[in-house]
Design a protein around this motif. Structure first.
Motif, mmCIF file in Angstrom:
data_model
loop_
_atom_site.group_PDB
_atom_site.id
_atom_site.type_symbol
_atom_site.label_atom_id
_atom_site.label_comp_id
_atom_site.label_asym_id
_atom_site.label_seq_id
_atom_site.Cartn_x
_atom_site.Cartn_y
_atom_site.Cartn_z
ATOM 1 N N UNK A 86 -13.796 42.549 -114.209
ATOM 2 C CA UNK A 86 -15.050 43.189 -113.834
ATOM 3 C C UNK A 86 -14.925 43.591 -112.369
ATOM 4 N N UNK A 87 -15.771 44.505 -111.940
ATOM 5 C CA UNK A 87 -15.645 45.016 -110.582
ATOM 6 C C UNK A 87 -16.981 45.545 -110.086
ATOM 7 N N UNK A 88 -17.125 45.560 -108.773
ATOM 8 C CA UNK A 88 -18.284 46.180 -108.152
ATOM 9 C C UNK A 88 -17.949 47.644 -107.893
ATOM 10 N N UNK A 89 -18.973 48.509 -107.966
ATOM 11 C CA UNK A 89 -18.729 49.936 -107.765
ATOM 12 C C UNK A 89 -19.752 50.508 -106.813
ATOM 13 N N UNK A 90 -19.251 51.200 -105.781
ATOM 14 C CA UNK A 90 -20.111 51.870 -104.809
ATOM 15 C C UNK A 90 -20.295 53.312 -105.272
ATOM 16 N N UNK A 91 -21.502 53.658 -105.673
ATOM 17 C CA UNK A 91 -21.749 54.982 -106.246
ATOM 18 C C UNK A 91 -21.698 56.090 -105.193
ATOM 19 N N UNK A 92 -21.864 55.754 -103.934
ATOM 20 C CA UNK A 92 -21.815 56.758 -102.878
ATOM 21 C C UNK A 92 -20.368 57.131 -102.538
ATOM 22 N N UNK A 93 -19.510 56.114 -102.424
ATOM 23 C CA UNK A 93 -18.101 56.372 -102.085
ATOM 24 C C UNK A 93 -17.224 56.496 -103.315
ATOM 25 N N UNK A 94 -17.756 56.079 -104.490
ATOM 26 C CA UNK A 94 -17.019 56.093 -105.751
ATOM 27 C C UNK A 94 -15.759 55.228 -105.665
ATOM 28 N N UNK A 95 -15.917 54.050 -105.051
ATOM 29 C CA UNK A 95 -14.818 53.106 -104.906
ATOM 30 C C UNK A 95 -15.159 51.788 -105.601
#
Length: 273
Positions: A86-95
């Motif tokens: 599982x992972x966290x996702x930054x929707x602004x940077x798409x990372x």
């Protein structure tokens, strides 16, 4: 939601494939007087990521993983069955970041894994660059199969994305979904192709291999339909848009083209001497 926020949110949600950063930059330029507006776009960015099946590379992996509502764990985290993470996702940077181990459990776990196993060679054979995933959804009563293929060529002024989503119900054998194609061409103009093909079939064999067999047949048929449509457009409607005669309404005699005076003989105006 304020009208300004609603407008810029619609810009985000309608961003063409591979061009979200450009859209955000344009929004920032247009909202210099209200810089806080960009900070309020979190929900629109999240919706865009999930609707578009945005892909990301995990810090320790090479295979792209998909961000979608079907793989969401809540709290900005998503999971991937193939990498068991599982992972966290930054929707602004798409990372993607903060990777953790994640093991899928439940009644559909075996079907998810067998479908994923059958899906992998199909995608690798038919898509030059794609990500795929299979997820247990709706309280572990159904599974979602997702395929996304991106092709970005900004140097040639075009970008494109293929998205497939299928929902399989093991209890009825029904497979429902859709295929979406989004291509944006913007050299000296702005042309966008958006298509959606609904899919509804009955899977006779409720195995992973049986599901992928139906998906393969349906997508092959749709690709052939697209090819025929493009050929028809090229030979029909697009050809009809071309000017058949110069403004003089006279056909050009190509064997004498070297002797034409461009401004007067072809353009219909007076030429300078």
């Amino acid at each position: 939601m304020s009208s300004a926020k609603a407008i810029v949110s619609s810009f985000v949600e309608g961003a063409p494939p591979g061009e979200l950063a450009d859209v955000i930059a344009d929004i920032k330029a247009l909202t210099l007087s209200t810089p806080s507006l960009v900070k309020e776009l979190g929900p629109a960015l999240e919706k865009y990521s999930e609707d578009q099946f945005i892909t990301a590379k995990l810090p320790s992996g090479s295979q792209p993983v998909i961000v979608s509502a079907h793989s969401s764990l809540g709290g900005g985290r998503y999971y991937d069955v193939e990498s068991s993470s599982s992972f966290a996702f930054d929707h602004a940077t798409q990372k993607a970041s903060a990777v953790q181990s994640y093991v899928l459990e439940g009644a559909q776990a075996d079907l998810v894994k067998s479908t994923l196993k059958a899906l992998s060679p199909y995608v690798k054979e038919h898509y030059p660059s794609a990500a795929y995933g299979v997820y247990s959804i709706e309280d572990d009563s159904r599974i979602a199969i997702v395929i996304v293929a991106n092709k970005y060529s900004p140097g040639n002024f075009w970008n494109g994305r293929w998205r497939s989503l299928y929902i399989f119900d093991p209890s009825s054998g029904a497979l429902d979904g859709s295929v979406k194609v989004d291509v944006h061409y913007y050299e000296d103009g702005n042309v966008r192709l958006l298509t959606k093909k609904p899919v509804t079939v009955s899977v006779s064999s409720g195995t992973g291999a049986g599901i992928i067999k139906e998906i393969s047949a349906g997508e092959k048929k749709y690709q052939e339909e697209l090819n025929r449509s493009f050929t028809s457009l090229s030979e029909g409607a697009f050809k009809g848009l071309r000017r058949q005669l110069p403004v003089t309404r006279q056909k050009i005699e190509w064997d004498k083209v070297a002797s034409y005076r461009l401004g007067q003989d072809i353009g219909g105006g007076s030429s300078r001497r």
